[in-house]
Design a protein around this motif. Structure first.
Motif, PDB file in Angstrom:
ATOM      1  N   GLN A 184       0.847  -1.192   0.000  1.00 49.11           N
ATOM      2  CA  GLN A 184       0.000   0.000   0.000  1.00 49.11           C
ATOM      3  C   GLN A 184       0.884   1.244   0.000  1.00 49.11           C
ATOM      4  OE1 GLN A 184      -2.656   1.334  -1.059  1.00 49.11           O
ATOM      5  NE2 GLN A 184      -4.033  -0.086  -0.039  1.00 49.11           N
ATOM      6  N   VAL A 185       0.383   2.286  -0.620  1.00 48.45           N
ATOM      7  CA  VAL A 185       1.120   3.551  -0.735  1.00 48.45           C
ATOM      8  C   VAL A 185       0.279   4.667  -0.135  1.00 48.45           C
ATOM      9  CG1 VAL A 185       2.116   5.216  -2.341  1.00 48.45           C
ATOM     10  CG2 VAL A 185       2.328   2.764  -2.797  1.00 48.45           C
ATOM     11  N   SER A 205       4.838   7.320   0.736  1.00 46.88           N
ATOM     12  CA  SER A 205       5.487   6.330   1.592  1.00 46.88           C
ATOM     13  C   SER A 205       4.767   4.997   1.460  1.00 46.88           C
ATOM     14  CB  SER A 205       5.481   6.790   3.045  1.00 46.88           C
ATOM     15  OG  SER A 205       4.157   6.927   3.530  1.00 46.88           O
ATOM     16  N   GLY A 206       5.410   3.950   1.930  1.00 47.25           N
ATOM     17  CA  GLY A 206       4.819   2.623   1.857  1.00 47.25           C
ATOM     18  C   GLY A 206       5.635   1.707   0.967  1.00 47.25           C
ATOM     19  N   SER A 207       4.953   0.770   0.353  1.00 45.10           N
ATOM     20  CA  SER A 207       5.604  -0.244  -0.475  1.00 45.10           C
ATOM     21  C   SER A 207       5.882   0.317  -1.868  1.00 45.10           C
ATOM     22  CB  SER A 207       4.729  -1.491  -0.555  1.00 45.10           C
ATOM     23  OG  SER A 207       4.482  -2.013   0.728  1.00 45.10           O
ATOM     24  N   ILE A 208       6.959   1.076  -1.948  1.00 39.88           N
ATOM     25  CA  ILE A 208       7.305   1.724  -3.209  1.00 39.88           C
ATOM     26  C   ILE A 208       8.651   1.224  -3.697  1.00 39.88           C
ATOM     27  CG2 ILE A 208       7.736   3.911  -4.364  1.00 39.88           C
ATOM     28  CD1 ILE A 208       6.080   5.250  -2.152  1.00 39.88           C
ATOM     29  N   PHE A 209       8.665   0.645  -4.878  1.00 40.41           N
ATOM     30  CA  PHE A 209       9.917   0.232  -5.498  1.00 40.41           C
ATOM     31  C   PHE A 209      10.331   1.212  -6.581  1.00 40.41           C
ATOM     32  CE2 PHE A 209      10.369  -3.612  -3.190  1.00 40.41           C
ATOM     33  CZ  PHE A 209       9.089  -4.072  -2.952  1.00 40.41           C
TER      34      PHE A 209
END
Length: 120
Positions: free
Chosen positions: A1-2, A25-29
Motif C-alpha cells: 500500500q502507498v 510512503s509505503g511499499s514503493i519500489f
C-alpha cells in the motif's frame, strides 16, 4: 500500500506564491509519473501538471509560465511551485503517483487534497 501526504496549501493574495508538497510512503519500489490535479467549486477536475520519471513535464495552458512541477526521487516527493497566483487558481489540489503494478499494469495513488484559496 502507498500513502501520500500533502502540505503547503493555504490562503494567499492574488500575485502571491505557494509551494505544495506531496510525499509518498509505503511499499514503493519505483514511481512512474507524478502530478497534480485540482478541482474548483462547480468545475470538473483538471490536470494541472505532470512530471515523468525522466523529468519531462506537462502543464495545463492556464498555468504555464506561473507553475513549476518538480520531483525528488530520493524522497518519493513531488512539488508544485505556484507563482503569480490568480483567484481562478482557487481549488482543492490533489497529488498523485503512478507506480508499476503486476502484468504491466499501473496503479495510481492519491493524496488527501489541500485547499488553495487566492483572494483578489
Amino acid at each position: 500500500q502507498v500513502q501520500l501526504v500533502e502540505s503547503g496549501g493555504g490562503l494567499v493574495q492574488a500575485g502571491g506564491s505557494l509551494r505544495l508538497s506531496c510525499a509518498a510512503s509505503g511499499s514503493i519500489f519505483s514511481i512512474n509519473a507524478m502530478g497534480w490535479y485540482r478541482r474548483a467549486p462547480g468545475k470538473q477536475r483538471e490536470l494541472v501538471a505532470r512530471i515523468t520519471s525522466g523529468g519531462n513535464t506537462n502543464y495545463v495552458d492556464s498555468v504555464k509560465g506561473r507553475f513549476t512541477i518538480s520531483r525528488d526521487n530520493a524522497k518519493n516527493a513531488v512539488y508544485l511551485q505556484m507563482n503569480s497566483l490568480k483567484p481562478e487558481d482557487t481549488a482543492v489540489y490533489y497529488c498523485y503517483v503512478d507506480v508499476p503494478g503486476i502484468s504491466n499494469t499501473q496503479l495510481r495513488y492519491w493524496g488527501q487534497g489541500t485547499q488553495v484559496t487566492v483572494s483578489s
